[in-house]
Design a protein around this motif. Sequence first.
Motif, short mmCIF file in Angstrom:
data_model
loop_
_atom_site.label_atom_id
_atom_site.label_comp_id
_atom_site.label_asym_id
_atom_site.label_seq_id
_atom_site.Cartn_x
_atom_site.Cartn_y
_atom_site.Cartn_z
N VAL A 1 1.50 -5.00 -2.01
CA VAL A 1 1.85 -3.62 -2.35
C VAL A 1 1.22 -3.09 -3.66
CG1 VAL A 1 4.01 -2.20 -3.05
CG2 VAL A 1 3.95 -4.15 -1.27
N ASP B 1 -1.55 2.17 -2.96
CA ASP B 1 -1.91 2.74 -1.52
C ASP B 1 -0.88 3.26 -0.63
OD1 ASP B 1 -4.47 2.37 -2.83
OD2 ASP B 1 -4.83 0.41 -1.66
N GLU B 2 -1.26 3.93 0.31
CA GLU B 2 -0.23 4.19 1.35
C GLU B 2 -0.03 3.05 2.33
OE1 GLU B 2 -1.42 7.96 3.13
OE2 GLU B 2 -1.33 8.86 1.30
N ARG B 3 -1.09 2.10 2.49
CA ARG B 3 -1.00 1.03 3.40
C ARG B 3 -1.08 -0.29 2.60
NH1 ARG B 3 -4.44 1.05 8.48
NH2 ARG B 3 -6.15 0.47 7.02
N LEU B 4 -0.65 -1.60 3.18
CA LEU B 4 -0.58 -2.62 2.65
C LEU B 4 -1.88 -3.16 2.52
CD1 LEU B 4 2.62 -3.90 4.81
CD2 LEU B 4 2.51 -4.07 2.08
N ASN C 1 3.36 1.97 -4.20
CA ASN C 1 3.63 3.20 -3.59
C ASN C 1 5.12 3.17 -3.04
OD1 ASN C 1 4.19 4.88 -1.20
ND2 ASN C 1 1.73 5.18 -1.14
N LEU D 1 5.99 3.35 0.61
CA LEU D 1 5.70 2.34 1.58
C LEU D 1 6.84 1.05 1.40
CD1 LEU D 1 3.74 0.67 3.28
CD2 LEU D 1 2.64 0.06 1.24
#
Lengths: 290, 284
Positions: free
Chosen positions: A181, A184-187, B18, B21
């Motif tokens: 984590v 970023d918006e993604r893993l 984030n 997320l």
Amino acid sequence: MIKDSRLAVGLVQMDPALGDRARNLERHRQWVRQAATAGVELLVFPELSLTGYFLKDLVAESAISLQGTVMDELRGLSDGLDVVLGAVIEEPDHRYFNASLYFSRGELVHVHRKVYLPTYGMFDEQRYFAGGDRFRSFKTGFGRAGILVCEDIWHLSSAYILSLEGVDMIICPSASPGRGVTTDERLGTAESYGLVCRTYAQFLTTFFLYCNRVGYEDGANFWGGSMVIGPNGDIIAQQEDADEALVLANLDLGDVRRERLANPLLRDERLELTINELRRVLHERTRKPF
Amino acid sequence: MSAPVSLSEPAFPPLRINPELVRRILVGFISNEVRKVGFERVVLGLSGGVDSSLVATLAAEALGADNVLTVIMPYKTSDPKSKSDALQVVQQLGIQHLEIDISPQIDAYFAHFPDADQKRRGNKMARERMSILYDQSWVWRALVIGTSNKTELLLGYGTIYGDMASAINPVGDLYKTQVWQLADAVGVPTSIVQKAPSADLWAGQSDETELGFQYRMIDQLLYYLVERRYSVEELKQLGFEEAFIDDIIRRVRENQYKRRLPLIAKLTSRTIDRDFRYPRDWGH
């Protein structure tokens, strides 16, 4: 030559129940019905879709035999469309494999036994599974295909071997837990897999079908993100989220020929050179005094 | 007293998250892990601090406000502000709450041991609260949801079988400074996010004073030590004080027992958890 160059593929981004094979088989039947209604010709389920992933000591009791009666039911799933699904296979010598099976027209066409079993960090596969010993492609009604299960794609040689066998598509069923984590918006795992899958598709000028599962097991989340990538590396379809979904894509199998005309990377590949150099490396390694 | 948390001061870059997320993963975790074992509800102790306020917020989103029961359990020396902060969270989220003053049961017990020190009393209070939560979980058919963050779990800054006890813990892999970021993003009242962290065994108590270090510093060190596996030599080269490194490493090591099940003397070929290994989500 392929008569009809269009292929409708479906990726089942599902959440299998851990250690409940009967329930998962029923869910496979439902997804197959839904996919058939949508006109899917090739349907891919994730890694260990019949059993769930973090099985630990449930591996033995979750296993099926290629000679057993459960196989009749699995074959039956493919009466109307080709099906790739994940299962624990017990061999007659009682070795257990993390396997992906390809069925077509009611028959078992191919079995890939996962070769690279991650045993580090959160993974413990070598404690429970035997490793496969080959990468082989096989003929389908839609051209030549090869299967790599999850960690297999983290070893360049696996996809390279399939490529030199002349595959039109690589199918990668996966059970990848999300981690990493940042802002970023993604893993981190999603970023890495996206990079690897697109790289393989473009470098090897082949379709790449990546089907990852979703859900949670003992607190670990599976991030989904299933994707279909064309032989130029472009993403044709992708499920951005981690919800259960049937991801649909229409492929034009003629793209492989056109891409290899434009980028004849496969033609220019030097197989003999590669083998000679690898043989030299092996020789030098074994000659080391200690 | 340490300085209050300043949200304007950005977190250590590698520990920035984030929040959207992380929120999605944790809400999914709560919803999935609670429901698949046949529950609809959770119960948790609400202290008025940032950790339990965050967990209550995530649980309300995952399960619906009506399915979250919070229990506010002050002792007579707790800061009254803690209770009013907790009630603010209850109101904001529209979740259920119960208030149980634990003073009578604590005092009845320590009447036998009037010389008991603060630490002993604090541990007893934490276990008394745990016992109330598990009782309410039975009445309410709810899972006890934990609120211990990664920093305190690693340092062992918690009471075993007290505040460390739960069925599931959504925030146990978030460092304290990440809890602050997420809490701020999901709408935990700023006054709660910014107040000095405290076990609130008595008014004015402060985590950072007791630990001897600021959470920001601790989390930076833990990041390199735990996530990146830096050696002590490498940590020193980064500029961390040797005494600080030694103290944190000692705490992590000495409290390892708190993070594990009790040791079982091995006799058979399949001892629970050693070679009898099943997922907890067995059959789900």
